[in-house]
Design a protein around this motif. Structure first.
Motif, short mmCIF file in Angstrom:
data_model
loop_
_atom_site.label_atom_id
_atom_site.label_comp_id
_atom_site.label_asym_id
_atom_site.label_seq_id
_atom_site.Cartn_x
_atom_site.Cartn_y
_atom_site.Cartn_z
N LEU A 10 0.83 -1.21 0.00
CA LEU A 10 0.00 0.00 0.00
C LEU A 10 0.87 1.26 0.00
CD1 LEU A 10 -2.82 1.28 0.19
CD2 LEU A 10 -2.61 1.15 2.68
N HIS A 11 1.96 1.22 0.71
CA HIS A 11 2.86 2.38 0.74
C HIS A 11 3.31 2.75 -0.68
CE1 HIS A 11 6.15 5.04 2.00
NE2 HIS A 11 6.91 4.38 1.15
N TYR A 12 3.68 1.76 -1.47
CA TYR A 12 4.11 2.04 -2.84
C TYR A 12 2.95 2.50 -3.71
CZ TYR A 12 8.76 0.24 -1.89
OH TYR A 12 10.02 0.07 -1.39
N ALA A 13 1.74 1.96 -3.44
CA ALA A 13 0.58 2.39 -4.22
C ALA A 13 0.24 3.85 -3.95
CB ALA A 13 -0.62 1.50 -3.88
N VAL A 14 0.32 4.26 -2.69
CA VAL A 14 -0.01 5.64 -2.32
C VAL A 14 1.01 6.63 -2.89
CG1 VAL A 14 -0.19 7.24 -0.36
CG2 VAL A 14 -1.28 4.98 -0.25
N HIS A 15 2.29 6.24 -2.92
CA HIS A 15 3.35 7.16 -3.33
C HIS A 15 3.84 6.92 -4.76
CE1 HIS A 15 3.55 7.22 1.13
NE2 HIS A 15 3.81 8.50 0.94
N SER A 16 3.12 6.11 -5.50
CA SER A 16 3.54 5.82 -6.87
C SER A 16 3.45 7.06 -7.75
CB SER A 16 2.64 4.71 -7.46
OG SER A 16 2.90 4.54 -8.83
N LYS A 17 4.44 7.26 -8.59
CA LYS A 17 4.44 8.37 -9.54
C LYS A 17 4.01 7.92 -10.94
CE LYS A 17 8.12 10.91 -7.16
NZ LYS A 17 9.50 11.50 -7.29
N THR A 18 3.71 6.64 -11.05
CA THR A 18 3.34 6.10 -12.37
C THR A 18 1.83 6.00 -12.56
OG1 THR A 18 3.42 3.82 -11.59
CG2 THR A 18 5.47 4.78 -12.44
N GLY A 19 1.08 6.29 -11.52
CA GLY A 19 -0.37 6.18 -11.62
C GLY A 19 -0.90 4.82 -11.25
N GLN A 20 0.00 3.88 -10.97
CA GLN A 20 -0.43 2.55 -10.57
C GLN A 20 -1.00 2.63 -9.15
OE1 GLN A 20 2.52 -0.51 -11.04
NE2 GLN A 20 1.42 -2.00 -9.78
N ARG A 21 -2.24 2.18 -8.96
CA ARG A 21 -2.87 2.33 -7.65
C ARG A 21 -3.13 1.00 -6.95
NH1 ARG A 21 -8.33 1.55 -7.60
NH2 ARG A 21 -9.36 1.23 -9.61
N TYR A 75 -0.98 -2.36 -5.82
CA TYR A 75 0.32 -3.02 -5.72
C TYR A 75 0.16 -4.31 -4.92
CZ TYR A 75 3.38 0.64 -7.57
OH TYR A 75 4.02 1.53 -8.39
N THR A 76 0.87 -5.33 -5.35
CA THR A 76 0.93 -6.57 -4.58
C THR A 76 2.26 -6.62 -3.85
OG1 THR A 76 1.97 -7.86 -6.35
CG2 THR A 76 -0.46 -7.71 -6.35
N TYR A 77 2.36 -7.53 -2.91
CA TYR A 77 3.62 -7.68 -2.18
C TYR A 77 4.73 -8.11 -3.13
CZ TYR A 77 7.03 -9.32 1.22
OH TYR A 77 8.18 -9.52 1.95
N GLU A 78 4.38 -8.89 -4.15
CA GLU A 78 5.39 -9.29 -5.13
C GLU A 78 5.93 -8.08 -5.88
OE1 GLU A 78 3.82 -12.25 -7.69
OE2 GLU A 78 3.70 -13.80 -6.14
N ASP A 79 5.07 -7.09 -6.14
CA ASP A 79 5.53 -5.87 -6.80
C ASP A 79 6.58 -5.15 -5.98
OD1 ASP A 79 3.76 -6.25 -8.91
OD2 ASP A 79 2.16 -5.10 -7.92
N THR A 80 6.51 -5.26 -4.67
CA THR A 80 7.42 -4.50 -3.80
C THR A 80 8.83 -5.07 -3.78
OG1 THR A 80 6.96 -5.76 -1.77
CG2 THR A 80 5.45 -3.94 -2.33
N ARG A 81 9.01 -6.29 -4.23
CA ARG A 81 10.35 -6.87 -4.21
C ARG A 81 11.29 -6.04 -5.07
NH1 ARG A 81 8.83 -13.33 -4.90
NH2 ARG A 81 7.82 -13.57 -2.87
N GLN A 82 10.84 -5.74 -6.29
CA GLN A 82 11.65 -4.91 -7.17
C GLN A 82 11.77 -3.49 -6.60
OE1 GLN A 82 10.19 -3.88 -11.21
NE2 GLN A 82 11.97 -5.04 -11.92
N ALA A 83 10.65 -3.02 -6.03
CA ALA A 83 10.65 -1.67 -5.47
C ALA A 83 11.64 -1.55 -4.31
CB ALA A 83 9.24 -1.30 -5.00
#
Length: 513
Positions: free
Chosen positions: A396-407, A409-417
């Motif tokens: 959720l932290h990455y979804a809230v602060h995303s600059k790409t418009g992606q709203r 996010y899964t936990y798998e997405d955060t690995r790369q992040a």
């Protein structure tokens, strides 16, 4: 509710008011209004309301007899309650033929002394009609309040109202679900009288009655004021119960997510009281309602949503459960929400379906906000609720602060992040990323060609030219020109795997992911 003809007669001296037609039971003859009509100004049907007490004056001449008979016929056809007539010639008597005509019509006819002022009678009748209505509405409201304070049910309230109004009644939820109805209430009809029952400016239910035509039209506005408050008390009592249950469930799910408990076995038992099965595997979904860039959300809308969620949470969650055939645990503290969604045997398509339905049911009126979602991995075993919550929080932290418009996010997405976040801590690497990507970003300011967006889309589509062009809605040749320009400005080759890796890292550092 009604003022009866007998009530009026008891107010007049029997020696002065003379019944000309045959005696009737005037205790059931309702007077709804009063009007003054002239026998020489026929027709009168369009000027006489149903249930009207008609006052008429005549000279008392024989040639008026046919007019009297026509007058009585038209009064009866209009639904008049009775006719009171006075004659200037005090020695005149209505003919037997005219009296027989009125008797045949069932229309009571009375004679008044000539010195009776119609204006005084009209005012008296109108006052009596209003007093009768006031007594009725007061009695109805008092009776409902007694039922409420005697802890009677909503069904008891409906039966009382139906009995006093003498019409079929029911009370429903706003969506039409029937909560209570009188025994003679049938299916809903188009011409029903309906009244919204509100609590804190929120419509909680609806009172409906059939055959409302038998209720005086003038009484309907008063009826709305009479019924709304006492009936809302039943909804208030139920809402207090619902809010208490919702609060206990809220606390339970929050304690489960934050591991704020001593014994997990005790949590399993407490969960069973709410019909939560903690021995099933779940996925944790976190949702946050946030304002868009530069928007000023209407806080009153937020508050209304809080009320709506608290009051209807059980119903909404029940609908989601029945549609998805899954167990759901729910926590709300606007604008933050926690959902524990039971995992089916196969696949994760239920998660996207749940998000779609949840946004439709919960957040459809939050027009000034958008929703960000963080999704944990699917729990393969029970008992890891806190870990799932923490992983969903990171997503959720990455979804809230995303600059790409992606709203979402899964936990798998955060690995790369998380890797990009660590790389961003290197000042030199971050400076290189901002220098190179800054050139691409600023290029669009003067040319309207968004090179940075083009690069990100190219990366997201696995460096596939056809897919990237389709995603950007541009011609393939236009994309090739842009990619060539990117190579020119960055000094890197899009055919080199090492350069593509660096561009991917730089782009993600620059965008915050």
């Amino acid at each position: 509710m009604f003022f009866y003809l007998q009530d009026f007669l008891t107010k007049k001296s029997p020696q002065k008011v003379r019944l000309l037609t045959a005696p009737q039971d005037f205790s059931t003859l309702v007077i709804l209004s009063v009007s003054t009509q002239n026998i020489r100004e026929l027709p009168i049907q369009d000027f006489v309301p149903a249930g009207s007490l008609i006052l008429s004056a005549a000279m008392g001449e024989a040639e008026e007899e046919p007019l009297h008979r026509q007058f009585f016929k038209e009064a009866s056809a209009a639904g008049a309650a009775a006719v009171f007539v006075k004659f200037k010639d005090t020695d005149y008597h209505l003919s037997a033929e005219s009296v027989a005509c009125a008797d045949a019509l069932g229309l009571p006819v009375f004679e008044l002394p000539w010195d009776y002022r119609f204006a005084d009678i009209q005012q008296e009748v109108l006052n009596c009609i209003q007093s009768a209505r006031t007594r009725f509405t007061t009695d109805l409201q008092s009776s409902l309040l007694r039922l409420y304070f005697d802890a009677k049910t909503l069904q008891d309230a409906v039966d009382l109202v139906s009995r006093m109004l003498e019409v079929p009644c029911c009370i429903t939820l706003p969506d039409g679900t029937v909560l209570a109805k009188s025994a003679d209430y049938t299916q809903p009809q188009e011409n029903e009288f309906s009244l919204d029952i509100s609590l804190n400016d929120v419509t909680m239910g609806c009172f409906r009655c059939q055959d409302a035509g038998s209720i005086p039209e003038a009484l309907l506005p008063e009826l709305s004021q009479t019924l709304c408050f006492p009936l809302s008390l039943w909804f208030h009592r139920q809402s207090v119960v619902n809010l208490t249950k919702a609060s206990l469930k809220n606390d339970f799910v929050w304690d489960l997510a934050t591991q704020n408990y001593v014994s997990y076995d005790e949590m399993i038992y407490n969960g069973s009281l709410f019909k939560f099965d903690l021995q099933r595997p779940y996925t944790c979904l976190l949702c946050k309602a946030v304002s868009g860039p530069g928007s000023q959300p209407d806080l009153s809308v937020w508050q209304r949503d809080v009320i709506r969620l608290n009051l209807h949470e059980t119903k909404i969650i029940s609908e989601l459960k029945s549609q998805l055939h899954l167990s759901i645990m729910f926590y709300s503290h606007f604008p933050n929400y926690i959902f524990y969604l039971e995992n089916p045997d196969k696949g994760d398509s239920h998660i996207r379906r749940f998000i779609e339905k949840a946004e439709q049911y919960f957040f459809s009126d939050l027009t000034d906000l958008h929703l960000c979602w963080g999704i944990s991995e699917s729990g393969l075993s029970s008992g890891n609720f806190s870990e799932l919550y923490n992983h969903a929080s990171l997503a959720l932290h990455y979804a809230v602060h995303s600059k790409t418009g992606q709203r979402i996010y899964t936990y798998e997405d955060t690995r790369q992040a998380r890797i990009i976040s660590l790389l961003s801590e290197d000042a030199t690497l971050k400076s290189e990323a901002f220098d190179l990507m800054g050139q691409l970003s600023s290029y669009g300011d003067s040319s309207n060609i968004q090179l940075f967006e083009t690069l990100v889309t190219y990366i997201d589509n696995n460096f596939n030219v056809s897919k990237t062009a389709k995603k950007l809605y541009i011609h393939r040749q236009s994309l090739l020109y842009r990619l060539s320009k990117i190579e020119e400005l960055t000094g890197m080759s899009l055919k080199s795997s090492s350069d593509l890796f660096l561009l991917s890292v730089y782009a993600r550092i620059f965008s915050g992911y």
